[in-house]
Scaffold this active site. Structure first.
Site, short mmCIF file in Angstrom:
data_model
loop_
_atom_site.label_atom_id
_atom_site.label_comp_id
_atom_site.label_asym_id
_atom_site.label_seq_id
_atom_site.Cartn_x
_atom_site.Cartn_y
_atom_site.Cartn_z
N ASP A 16 0.83 -1.21 0.00
CA ASP A 16 0.00 0.00 0.00
C ASP A 16 0.87 1.25 0.00
O ASP A 16 2.03 1.23 0.39
CB ASP A 16 -0.93 0.01 1.22
CG ASP A 16 -0.17 0.01 2.54
OD1 ASP A 16 0.80 -0.75 2.65
OD2 ASP A 16 -0.55 0.77 3.46
N GLU A 17 0.27 2.35 -0.44
CA GLU A 17 0.87 3.68 -0.38
C GLU A 17 2.34 3.69 -0.81
O GLU A 17 3.23 4.10 -0.07
CB GLU A 17 0.71 4.24 1.04
CG GLU A 17 -0.76 4.38 1.43
CD GLU A 17 -0.96 4.95 2.82
OE1 GLU A 17 -1.98 5.64 3.03
OE2 GLU A 17 -0.11 4.70 3.70
N VAL A 18 2.56 3.26 -2.03
CA VAL A 18 3.93 3.22 -2.57
C VAL A 18 4.26 4.61 -3.11
O VAL A 18 4.22 4.88 -4.32
CB VAL A 18 4.05 2.14 -3.68
CG1 VAL A 18 5.51 1.98 -4.09
CG2 VAL A 18 3.51 0.81 -3.17
#
Length: 481
Positions: A150-152
């Protein structure tokens, strides 16, 4: 509640990074979750896992990670109560606990972003695969694994990524998918029967065709997360239908019981999380037959990343209303079960634990003490002491600059400040004593430094300045007492 929701599994997420509960407390919590109807645990160790070899550098330097025998005991406690365990290991974004180390610095996507792995370096892929192998080796009974993703942040901003993206037709979406697929296939090769899941946020803006053509389908199941009390039910259902049309019919959901609001909140809002759970129940009840909801995870974030301050340290705050009602179901029978297990529960209590609560479950006293302390720390007398009439009239910045004060007024200010500080210090000592039973000394000290010290600092500075001025005037505390 429709049949799909009744049959899906309910997992409690344990975020252990940076502030691990003492093993005895953690096992008590596992027993509590089982009593309330949980089916499993989603465990995220990060720097609390006893990595070996080159990865030993990932272990926390502020306190020892869990020992290998302790991790075995966690599993024994869970399995003895019929709970599954799904380890969660970040493999792309949120790798601050890895990439902050100088030895792994060249594996960052961009140098100034500590969380995102460079997807072009073979060493980076080998690194996360080794992390996965070590964690799974110590969890031989686990049949599922969560690979994060997530949230790269800043993906595509590195020089190698920019060069990769210069190829016509290639996009950041494909760059993201290529790394996830590489990691997933690596796991599949060594453990072909292991069920993989990932956070879904990086997939949300992709078309079903992009996902389908990538080869991701069949490798990983998406876990949709949304912690908002006003979660958009219609759009969430549409998103899940899009994933289904891409070939991903097996899906997971994730709500939250703590740690998903502001980065510094100390006491959670039970109503906010309760509302979020209710919205997810509506989503589950609205799904078409083609979507197979595998389970719902109740996330509880200790820190939002490996460097950020501890947020809500008291895991047990979840037990007051939101988690227990969600695990047991929103029925009169469920409420009765919650009361029997935890004591009196006030569902309408939105910001504070009810003073009427009477229960003996692990951490109940700490939860109540923290709420009491937080109320004092947020009081107008403390927060706005600078607006005290004596301070505003006789010890303004001008008076401090000129180093002058009426000694009689100085004593009045000091007396009032001491009353407040003594009250806070008394409660802090109570919290410390209880917290040390559940968490390590270093965790307790960090919590105090983060949540108590900054609030009291302006008052301490004021008293220090008064003492300085009195000394300059040739007066001392005794002479004006």
């Amino acid at each position: 509640m429709n049949q799909s929701l009744r049959s899906c599994k309910k997992f409690v997420h344990l975020d252990l990074k940076g502030a691990p509960p003492r093993i005895g407390y953690l096992i008590e919590l596992i027993q509590l979750f089982a009593d309330l109807g949980a089916n499993g645990l989603l465990i995220e160790y990060e720097d609390m896992f006893p990595y070996e070899g080159e990865l030993k550098a990932l272990q926390s330097t502020t306190q020892p990670p869990y020992r290998r025998d302790e991790i075995v005991s966690i599993q024994d406690a869970a399995y003895s109560r019929g709970l599954e365990i799904i380890p969660l290991v970040q493999t792309f974004g949120h790798l601050e606990f890895v990439l902050k180390h100088e030895v792994f610095r060249d594996l960052r996507e961009v140098d100034y972003c500590l969380g995102t792995l460079n997807p072009h370096r073979d060493a980076g892929v080998r690194l996360v695969q080794e992390m996965l192998q070590q964690v799974m080796k110590l969890h031989p009974k686990s049949t599922s694994l969560h690979i994060g993703a997530d949230e790269v942040y800043m993906l595509g901003h590195g020089d190698e990524s920019k060069h990769w993206l210069d190829v016509p037709g290639w996009s950041v979406h494909q760059l993201f998918l290529s790394h996830v697929i590489k990691v997933a296939k690596g796991v599949q090769e060594s453990a072909p029967n292991l069920n993989l899941m990932m956070w879904d946020d990086m997939l949300r803006s992709m078309t079903p065709e992009t996902i389908k053509e990538s080869g991701l389908v069949g490798l990983v199941q998406p876990m949709l997360w949304d912690y908002s009390p006003t979660l958009d039910v219609e759009n969430t259902v549409m998103l899940m239908e899009r994933y289904k049309s891409a070939g991903m019919s097996q899906q997971w959901a994730a709500s939250s019981f703590k740690g998903s609001t502001t980065v510094h909140t100390c006491v959670t809002s039970t109503q906010r999380h309760l509302d979020n759970h209710l919205q997810w129940l509506k989503v589950a009840s609205s799904l078409s037959a083609g979507i197979k909801l595998q389970g719902i995870a109740l996330t509880g974030w200790q820190r939002l990343d490996g460097i950020l301050t501890i947020t809500r340290i008291t895991i047990v705050l979840l037990a007051k209303t939101t988690t227990c009602m969600f695990l047991c179901g929103f029925t009169e029978e469920a409420q009765k079960k919650v009361v029997e297990t935890l004591g009196t529960v006030d569902v309408e209590d939105t910001e504070r634990l009810s003073s009427r609560t009477s229960s003996s479950f692990a951490g109940a006293k700490l939860a109540e003490l923290i709420v009491k302390l937080t109320s004092l720390l947020e009081s107008a007398e403390l927060r706005h002491f600078q607006n005290n009439m004596f301070v505003r009239g006789w010890f303004t910045p001008y008076h401090r600059q000129k180093k002058t004060i009426n000694p009689l007024i100085a004593q009045q200010i000091k007396t009032q400040a001491k009353i407040i500080l003594d009250a806070v210090e008394s409660q802090v000592q109570e919290v410390r004593g209880e917290m040390c039973l559940l968490y390590s000394d270093s965790t307790v000290q960090e919590w105090v430094d983060q949540h108590i010290t900054p609030v009291l600092e302006p008052l301490h500075n004021l008293l220090r300045d008064i003492e300085t001025v009195l000394n300059e005037m040739g007066l001392c505390t005794e002479s004006i007492s």
